[in-house]
Design a protein around this motif. Structure first.
Motif, mmCIF file in Angstrom:
data_model
loop_
_atom_site.group_PDB
_atom_site.id
_atom_site.type_symbol
_atom_site.label_atom_id
_atom_site.label_comp_id
_atom_site.label_asym_id
_atom_site.label_seq_id
_atom_site.Cartn_x
_atom_site.Cartn_y
_atom_site.Cartn_z
ATOM 1 N N ILE A 9 0.733 -1.272 0.038
ATOM 2 C CA ILE A 9 -0.097 0.001 -0.061
ATOM 3 C C ILE A 9 0.909 1.325 -0.049
ATOM 4 N N ASP A 10 2.135 1.254 0.629
ATOM 5 C CA ASP A 10 2.861 2.429 0.600
ATOM 6 C C ASP A 10 3.460 2.494 -0.706
ATOM 7 N N LEU A 11 3.890 1.379 -1.430
ATOM 8 C CA LEU A 11 4.121 1.504 -2.905
ATOM 9 C C LEU A 11 3.090 2.115 -3.803
ATOM 10 N N LEU A 12 1.886 1.676 -3.555
ATOM 11 C CA LEU A 12 0.771 2.190 -4.314
ATOM 12 C C LEU A 12 0.640 3.616 -3.980
ATOM 13 N N ARG A 13 0.660 4.015 -2.769
ATOM 14 C CA ARG A 13 0.569 5.522 -2.273
ATOM 15 C C ARG A 13 1.617 6.251 -2.947
ATOM 16 N N THR A 14 2.970 5.991 -3.059
ATOM 17 C CA THR A 14 3.775 6.712 -3.789
ATOM 18 C C THR A 14 3.552 6.645 -5.237
ATOM 19 N N SER A 15 3.269 5.675 -5.693
ATOM 20 C CA SER A 15 2.809 5.615 -7.146
ATOM 21 C C SER A 15 1.796 6.460 -7.591
ATOM 22 N N LEU A 16 0.582 6.606 -6.743
ATOM 23 C CA LEU A 16 -0.588 7.441 -7.076
ATOM 24 C C LEU A 16 -0.095 8.959 -6.793
ATOM 25 N N GLU A 17 0.842 9.284 -5.891
ATOM 26 C CA GLU A 17 1.288 10.507 -5.658
ATOM 27 C C GLU A 17 1.996 10.890 -6.692
ATOM 28 N N GLU A 18 2.906 10.054 -7.377
ATOM 29 C CA GLU A 18 3.699 10.416 -8.788
ATOM 30 C C GLU A 18 2.740 10.779 -9.812
ATOM 31 N N GLN A 19 1.939 9.942 -9.949
ATOM 32 C CA GLN A 19 0.806 9.998 -10.906
ATOM 33 C C GLN A 19 -0.071 11.190 -11.019
ATOM 34 N N ARG A 66 -7.603 10.110 -1.432
ATOM 35 C CA ARG A 66 -8.678 10.621 -0.433
ATOM 36 C C ARG A 66 -9.026 9.239 0.153
ATOM 37 N N ARG A 67 -9.212 8.187 -0.826
ATOM 38 C CA ARG A 67 -9.823 6.882 -0.073
ATOM 39 C C ARG A 67 -8.744 6.175 0.896
ATOM 40 N N MET A 68 -7.428 6.355 0.403
ATOM 41 C CA MET A 68 -6.219 5.886 1.381
ATOM 42 C C MET A 68 -6.163 6.841 2.876
ATOM 43 N N ALA A 69 -6.549 8.078 2.554
ATOM 44 C CA ALA A 69 -6.412 8.826 3.708
ATOM 45 C C ALA A 69 -7.570 8.608 4.649
ATOM 46 N N GLU A 70 -8.679 8.160 4.095
ATOM 47 C CA GLU A 70 -9.986 7.825 4.742
ATOM 48 C C GLU A 70 -9.790 6.470 5.329
ATOM 49 N N GLY A 71 -8.850 5.660 4.902
ATOM 50 C CA GLY A 71 -8.810 3.983 5.317
ATOM 51 C C GLY A 71 -9.918 2.981 4.516
ATOM 52 N N SER A 72 -10.355 3.706 3.389
ATOM 53 C CA SER A 72 -11.304 2.764 2.742
ATOM 54 C C SER A 72 -10.712 2.462 1.233
ATOM 55 N N TYR A 73 -9.459 2.875 1.017
ATOM 56 C CA TYR A 73 -8.803 2.406 -0.237
ATOM 57 C C TYR A 73 -8.658 0.734 -0.300
ATOM 58 N N GLY A 74 -8.926 0.277 -1.173
ATOM 59 C CA GLY A 74 -8.625 -1.232 -1.597
ATOM 60 C C GLY A 74 -9.962 -1.977 -1.175
ATOM 61 N N SER A 75 -10.958 -1.208 -1.041
ATOM 62 C CA SER A 75 -12.394 -1.943 -0.836
ATOM 63 C C SER A 75 -13.387 -1.351 -1.938
ATOM 64 N N CYS A 76 -14.086 -2.346 -2.320
ATOM 65 C CA CYS A 76 -14.753 -2.075 -3.714
ATOM 66 C C CYS A 76 -16.019 -0.934 -2.939
ATOM 67 N N GLU A 77 -16.295 0.146 -3.753
ATOM 68 C CA GLU A 77 -17.252 1.085 -3.648
ATOM 69 C C GLU A 77 -18.594 0.574 -3.679
ATOM 70 N N ARG A 78 -18.888 -0.671 -4.226
ATOM 71 C CA ARG A 78 -20.332 -0.911 -4.716
ATOM 72 C C ARG A 78 -20.368 -2.074 -3.674
ATOM 73 N N CYS A 79 -19.544 -3.164 -3.392
ATOM 74 C CA CYS A 79 -20.044 -4.332 -2.603
ATOM 75 C C CYS A 79 -19.061 -4.334 -1.018
ATOM 76 N N THR A 80 -18.161 -3.589 -1.132
ATOM 77 C CA THR A 80 -17.222 -3.388 -0.077
ATOM 78 C C THR A 80 -16.341 -4.563 0.257
ATOM 79 N N ALA A 81 -16.295 -5.493 -0.829
ATOM 80 C CA ALA A 81 -15.316 -6.531 -0.789
ATOM 81 C C ALA A 81 -13.764 -5.764 -1.206
ATOM 82 N N ASP A 82 -12.775 -6.798 -0.678
ATOM 83 C CA ASP A 82 -11.572 -6.289 -0.972
ATOM 84 C C ASP A 82 -11.127 -6.306 -2.335
ATOM 85 N N ILE A 83 -10.613 -5.418 -3.123
ATOM 86 C CA ILE A 83 -9.801 -5.296 -4.399
ATOM 87 C C ILE A 83 -8.675 -5.949 -4.402
ATOM 88 N N ALA A 84 -8.626 -6.924 -5.138
ATOM 89 C CA ALA A 84 -7.403 -7.880 -5.313
ATOM 90 C C ALA A 84 -6.022 -6.864 -5.413
#
Length: 106
Positions: A9-19, A66-84
């Motif tokens: 998740i830290d790697l993804l955060r860095t990637s998102l910030e760079e993007q 924003r989802r990362m900051a809120e703690g909901s990153y990685g959860s599906c916005e529709r069904c709330t299951a984990d996103i692979a």
């Protein structure tokens, strides 16, 4: 003992910030070009499409951060299951798990 392996998740955060920075920079550059008489060498339709794409990239990336900051990153916005994790590595701003994305796009 300190681990040299970073949390995915830290790697993804860095990637998102760079993007986010790249997309913001691109949008700023395209906006300047749109105000030039010659449009920086782009025809009107191409420039409009590039600006729309850059705006969407900024929006998608900001939403993921924003989802990362809120703690909901990685959860599906529709069904709330984990996103692979593999899906997030390919598409870090993914909002839906694969089954829900399929339902969303038909």
């Amino acid at each position: 003992m300190t681990s040299t392996v970073q949390d995915p998740i830290d790697l993804l955060r860095t990637s998102l910030e760079e993007q986010f920075q790249r997309s913001t920079d691109q949008l700023a550059e395209l906006t300047v070009r749109s105000r030039q008489r010659s449009r920086g060498g782009y025809d009107h339709d191409t420039l409009a499409a590039l600006i729309a794409s850059a705006r969407q990239a900024v929006s998608d990336t900001a939403h993921a951060l924003r989802r990362m900051a809120e703690g909901s990153y990685g959860s599906c916005e529709r069904c709330t299951a984990d996103i692979a994790l593999q899906r997030l590595e390919i598409l870090p701003h993914a909002r839906f798990c694969v089954p829900c994305q399929r339902r969303q796009t038909g």
